[in-house]
Design an enzyme around this catalytic site. Structure first.
Site, short mmCIF file in Angstrom:
data_model
loop_
_atom_site.label_atom_id
_atom_site.label_comp_id
_atom_site.label_asym_id
_atom_site.label_seq_id
_atom_site.Cartn_x
_atom_site.Cartn_y
_atom_site.Cartn_z
N TYR A 120 41.05 52.22 23.79
CA TYR A 120 40.74 50.81 24.07
C TYR A 120 40.93 50.51 25.56
O TYR A 120 40.06 49.92 26.20
CB TYR A 120 41.63 49.87 23.23
CG TYR A 120 41.59 48.45 23.74
CD1 TYR A 120 40.48 47.65 23.51
CD2 TYR A 120 42.65 47.90 24.49
CE1 TYR A 120 40.42 46.35 24.01
CE2 TYR A 120 42.59 46.61 24.99
CZ TYR A 120 41.48 45.84 24.75
OH TYR A 120 41.41 44.57 25.25
N SER A 132 41.76 43.34 30.94
CA SER A 132 43.08 43.25 30.33
C SER A 132 44.13 43.82 31.27
O SER A 132 43.86 44.77 32.02
CB SER A 132 43.06 44.07 29.04
OG SER A 132 44.37 44.27 28.55
N LYS A 151 38.20 49.30 28.79
CA LYS A 151 38.30 48.20 29.76
C LYS A 151 38.20 48.76 31.18
O LYS A 151 37.50 48.21 32.03
CB LYS A 151 39.61 47.43 29.56
CG LYS A 151 39.66 46.66 28.25
CD LYS A 151 38.62 45.54 28.22
CE LYS A 151 38.38 45.02 26.83
NZ LYS A 151 37.28 44.06 26.72
#
Ligand code: NAD
Ligand code: WQD
Length: 337
Positions: A148, A124, A152
């Site tokens: 989050y 991302s 990643k």
């Protein structure tokens, strides 16, 4: 070629399953429906083939993943399965680390046992945080601002290390802001509860599920003061996965490689509301409210690396993104429910 698609019942995975089938691959989907519906699998089969293989399993269940590799021919893997809500990750960090890191580690272990060595990973643009230089290139500094985002960042590091130690090639696709839907309007994004992301929120206003769009701040250092992002059509994004698999299969890409997946264009929140109003055929109401904590002013992708190493560029513009997203939402006002 047979491709395992983890999280293939979800928004991006379902579109990628369709693109993989269109490119002549056999597809095996694994999903636990933690953020998706069995109806998405039916809709993918309707767009591809009734024979498309689906296994309901949790990637944290290593025995179940092992069975998937035993019972199906698998040459390569696209790994979408993850929890993805930034705000929720702050409330439930351990659930995010367990799910997103645990599933990635188990998957790569089972791949190695079965001699499967090509992986595309869903990363991302969140790993860039607020970039100093825009358009942002793959060599920009990375980090994270939410659990989050850290999942990643850490998954990328795990895969970089694994690619050094194992026979493993991995493309880390850093998606910018995916929107839109398959042009049939039969699959699309179906968030639980009130959407966090702009375009799903705007579309729920358009179908009357929500009253008006809340614009999070108009005092950013951008042309109209609202946040600027690089929105990318989910079908362009889906096709980027096919290109990444082909680049690995042909031996053009080896080891671990991060690649931005965006259009290279930035649109503001007001640009998006305007384009959505055109797609919908009426002015969509909005009010400006305060900034949302954690938001950045602007970002968009440098796209030359994707063109160089994948031979891929996005081709669909913002009008097509919103027209296709609207077709999905208007045909399915309650999503898959
Ligand atoms: P999504 O929630 O629609 O799809 C993810 C799918 O994975 C869901 O169907 C869910 O049920 C499944 N899943 C989650 N954990 C699982 C597990 N342990 N075992 C089996 N299945 C599991 O999300 P999406 O928008 O399609 O995103 C796909 C990937 O792309 C995610 O990794 C996400 O972090 C990443 N990503 C998304 C965006 C975005 O804005 N949508 C942007 C950048 C990156
Ligand atoms: C876009 C713009 C908001 C909602 C998120 C994740 C990121 C990545 C993509 C997964 C911003 C504004 C939004 C609303 C608004 N996902 N906005 N009203 O924040 O760029 O990125 O999704 O990896 O990690 O953080 O996307 O769609 O939430 O916001 O004004 O109701 O719209 O402030 O400027 P974002 P978004």
């Amino acid at each position: 070629m047979a491709t395992l698609v983890t999280g293939g019942a979800g928004f991006i995975g379902s579109h990628t399953a369709v693109a993989l089938h269109a490119a002549g691959r056999d597809v095996v989907i694994v999903d636990n429906f933690s953020n998706s519906s069995p109806k998405a699998v039916d809709a993918v089969r309707a767009l591809t083939t009734d024979d498309l293989a689906f296994v309901e399993a949790d990637l944290l269940d290593t025995d179940a993943v092992e069975r998937v590799f035993k019972n199906h021919t698998i040459d390569e893997v696209v790994h979408f399965a993850a929890h993805k809500a930034v705000g929720e990750s702050v409330e439930k960090p351990l659930a995010y680390y367990r799910n997103n890191l645990g599933s990635t580690i188990s998957l790569v272990e089972v791949m190695a046992e079965h001699g499967v060595s090509k992986l595309v990973f869903s990363s991302s643009c969140t790993v860039y945080g607020e970039p100093d230089v825009i358009p942002v290139t793959e060599s920009a500094p990375t980090g994270a601002e939410s659990p989050y985002g850290w999942t990643k960042y850490m998954s990328e590091q795990i895969l970089v290390d694994a690619a050094r130690a194992l026979p493993l090639d991995v493309v880390l696709l850093r998606y910018f802001n995916p929107v839109g839907a398959h042009p049939s309007g039969t699959i699309g994004e179906d968030p639980n509860g009130i959407p966090n992301n702009l375009v799903p929120f705007v579309m729920q206003v358009a179908v009357g599920r929500l009253d008006q769009v809340r614009v999070f701040g108009d005092d950013y250092d951008t042309p109209d003061g609202t946040g600027v992002r690089d929105y990318i059509h989910v079908m362009d994004l889906a096709e980027a996965h096919v290109a990444a698999l082909e680049a690995m299969a042909s031996g053009r890409l080896r080891g671990a490689n991060p690649v931005n997946i965006g259009t290279g264009n930035g649109y503001s929140v007001l640009d998006v509301i305007r384009a959505a109003s055109t797609a919908v055929g009426r002015e969509l109401p909005y009010e400006v409210v305060g900034r949302r904590a954690g938001d950045i002013a602007k970002t968009w992708a440098a796209t030359d690396h994707a063109a160089d190493v994948l031979g891929w560029r996005a081709s669909r513009d913002i009008e097509e993104m919103l027209a296709d997203h609207w077709r999905w939402q208007s045909q399915n006002p309650d999503g898959f429910a």
